[in-house]
Scaffold this motif. Structure first.
Motif, short mmCIF file in Angstrom:
data_model
loop_
_atom_site.label_atom_id
_atom_site.label_comp_id
_atom_site.label_asym_id
_atom_site.label_seq_id
_atom_site.Cartn_x
_atom_site.Cartn_y
_atom_site.Cartn_z
N PRO A 92 -4.45 -7.64 -10.72
CA PRO A 92 -3.93 -6.27 -10.64
C PRO A 92 -3.08 -5.97 -11.87
CG PRO A 92 -2.62 -7.72 -9.26
CD PRO A 92 -3.76 -8.55 -9.79
N LEU A 93 -3.21 -4.77 -12.38
CA LEU A 93 -2.41 -4.35 -13.52
C LEU A 93 -1.10 -3.70 -13.06
CD1 LEU A 93 -5.25 -2.85 -15.76
CD2 LEU A 93 -4.26 -5.15 -15.84
N ALA A 94 -0.17 -3.61 -13.98
CA ALA A 94 1.15 -3.05 -13.66
C ALA A 94 1.11 -1.53 -13.80
CB ALA A 94 2.21 -3.65 -14.57
N GLU A 95 0.24 -0.91 -13.02
CA GLU A 95 0.08 0.54 -13.04
C GLU A 95 -0.71 0.96 -11.80
OE1 GLU A 95 -3.49 1.74 -15.72
OE2 GLU A 95 -2.53 0.04 -16.73
N GLY A 96 -0.73 2.26 -11.56
CA GLY A 96 -1.55 2.80 -10.48
C GLY A 96 -0.75 3.11 -9.22
N ASP A 150 -10.96 0.32 -10.57
CA ASP A 150 -9.99 0.75 -9.55
C ASP A 150 -10.40 0.22 -8.19
OD1 ASP A 150 -8.37 2.16 -11.29
OD2 ASP A 150 -9.50 4.02 -11.06
N ASP A 151 -9.57 -0.64 -7.63
CA ASP A 151 -9.77 -1.12 -6.28
C ASP A 151 -9.21 -0.08 -5.33
OD1 ASP A 151 -10.04 -2.52 -3.94
OD2 ASP A 151 -8.59 -4.08 -4.44
N VAL A 152 -10.08 0.56 -4.58
CA VAL A 152 -9.67 1.66 -3.70
C VAL A 152 -9.19 1.10 -2.36
CG1 VAL A 152 -10.45 3.74 -2.50
CG2 VAL A 152 -11.28 3.23 -4.80
N ARG A 153 -7.99 1.49 -1.97
CA ARG A 153 -7.40 0.97 -0.73
C ARG A 153 -6.92 2.14 0.12
NH1 ARG A 153 -3.87 -4.09 -3.27
NH2 ARG A 153 -5.60 -5.01 -4.44
N HIS A 154 -7.22 2.07 1.40
CA HIS A 154 -6.81 3.12 2.34
C HIS A 154 -5.83 2.55 3.36
CE1 HIS A 154 -10.74 4.68 0.92
NE2 HIS A 154 -10.12 5.83 0.96
N PHE A 155 -4.82 3.33 3.71
CA PHE A 155 -3.82 2.92 4.69
C PHE A 155 -3.56 4.07 5.65
CE2 PHE A 155 -3.11 0.52 0.82
CZ PHE A 155 -3.06 -0.77 1.31
N GLY A 206 0.06 8.74 -3.65
CA GLY A 206 -1.18 8.57 -2.90
C GLY A 206 -1.99 9.85 -2.80
N THR A 207 -3.21 9.68 -2.31
CA THR A 207 -4.12 10.81 -2.08
C THR A 207 -4.45 10.87 -0.60
OG1 THR A 207 -5.11 10.52 -4.28
CG2 THR A 207 -6.36 11.80 -2.66
N PRO A 208 -4.10 11.95 0.10
CA PRO A 208 -4.46 12.05 1.52
C PRO A 208 -5.97 11.96 1.68
CG PRO A 208 -2.87 13.73 0.92
CD PRO A 208 -3.34 13.12 -0.37
N GLN A 224 -9.11 10.56 4.76
CA GLN A 224 -9.58 9.89 5.97
C GLN A 224 -8.45 9.64 6.98
OE1 GLN A 224 -11.65 6.34 4.75
NE2 GLN A 224 -13.09 7.45 3.47
N GLY A 225 -7.60 10.62 7.17
CA GLY A 225 -6.54 10.50 8.14
C GLY A 225 -5.41 9.60 7.71
N GLY A 226 -5.40 9.17 6.47
CA GLY A 226 -4.35 8.30 5.96
C GLY A 226 -4.08 8.61 4.51
N VAL A 227 -3.86 7.58 3.74
CA VAL A 227 -3.56 7.76 2.33
C VAL A 227 -4.34 6.73 1.51
CG1 VAL A 227 -1.52 6.28 2.46
CG2 VAL A 227 -1.73 7.94 0.60
N ARG A 228 -4.87 7.18 0.39
CA ARG A 228 -5.59 6.32 -0.54
C ARG A 228 -4.65 5.94 -1.67
NH1 ARG A 228 -11.14 7.85 -3.92
NH2 ARG A 228 -10.61 6.69 -5.81
#
Length: 244
Positions: A133-137, A178-183, A219-221, A223-227
């Motif tokens: 992982p990079l120190a950004e994003g 970019d590893d896309v992660r949803h929470f 984050g980006t809203p 799927q009912g959560g945040v990306r």
């Protein structure tokens, strides 16, 4: 647009893809995994090992955290796990078809990073794939109050660059994705980062409100959560013999 296999990040801008996954990249760069013996350095609780064994690979995992190793043995009985550090791998030379370090190299102490790279190249019969992982994003920015890994993530990239500059390895492929992660929310996010390092638990509880605000900002809203995307750099290394 520059080809994604271009040189190191400090030479020229590299292509980024808006979404990707480490597992897809591993399969793409290493080829068919079935029947191959792979070392997972910094295996944690066995998530990568489970995915690799499901694809027919024979996996050995090593991690300095004994509790993580015990959990991995339960989660992935098909694989073999043992406790140990990346800087002193307890395996003979050329033992593995490939060596992987997924999100683990920056957890190696700075002064041991060069030794860890040398060990990974020593025990592999071919290539070493490091995905960091990079120190950004967005994910990084939301995590920073709990643990700011800016310095160690930069140190990991510098250690790779120094190792290559010293002529000890060459970069075969180099790519940022970019590893896309949803929470579902802040608690799910905090659960994720605490699972990686339980020592973060107290800070996560104390700083929940600050983290929630950063998730809303970065984050980006969806799927009912945040990306929360986390940029990663993947580097495929091949060793260089130093003997005359």
């Amino acid at each position: 647009m520059q080809h994604p296999d271009a040189g190191p990040a400090d030479e020229a801008p590299r292509a980024r893809r808006p979404a990707g996954s480490a597992l897809a990249l591993i399969e793409d760069w290493l080829g068919p995994l079935a029947g191959r013996l792979i070392l997972d350095v910094g295996c944690g609780r066995g998530a990568l090992a489970k995915a690799l064994t499901a694809r027919g690979a024979q996996v050995v995992g090593i991690d300095p955290a004994v509790e993580a190793i015990e959990a991995a043995r339960v989660a992935v009985p098909e694989a073999r796990f043992e406790a140990g550090g990346a800087e002193a791998l307890p395996y003979p030379a050329a033992s593995f078809d490939a060596v992987l370090l997924l999100n683990s190299f920056h957890h190696v102490s700075h002064h041991l990073m060069a030794a860890a790279l040398a060990e990974a190249l020593r025990v592999g019969r071919g290539l070493v794939l490091i995905i960091e992982p990079l120190a950004e994003g967005p994910f990084f920015e939301a995590m920073r109050p709990v643990e700011d890994e800016t310095a160690i993530r930069h140190a990991a990239q510098a250690a790779i660059a120094d190792f290559v500059a010293e002529g000890r390895a060459i970069i075969v492929r180099d790519y940022v994705f970019d590893d896309v992660r949803h929470f579902s929310g802040v608690d799910a996010f905090l659960d994720k980062i605490v699972a990686v390092d339980p020592a973060r638990a107290a800070a996560a509880r104390r700083l929940r409100g600050e983290v929630a605000a950063l998730m809303a900002r970065w984050g980006t809203p969806e799927q009912g959560g945040v990306r929360l995307d986390q940029p990663h750099r993947a580097v495929l290394l091949e060793g260089v013999s130093l003997s005359p």
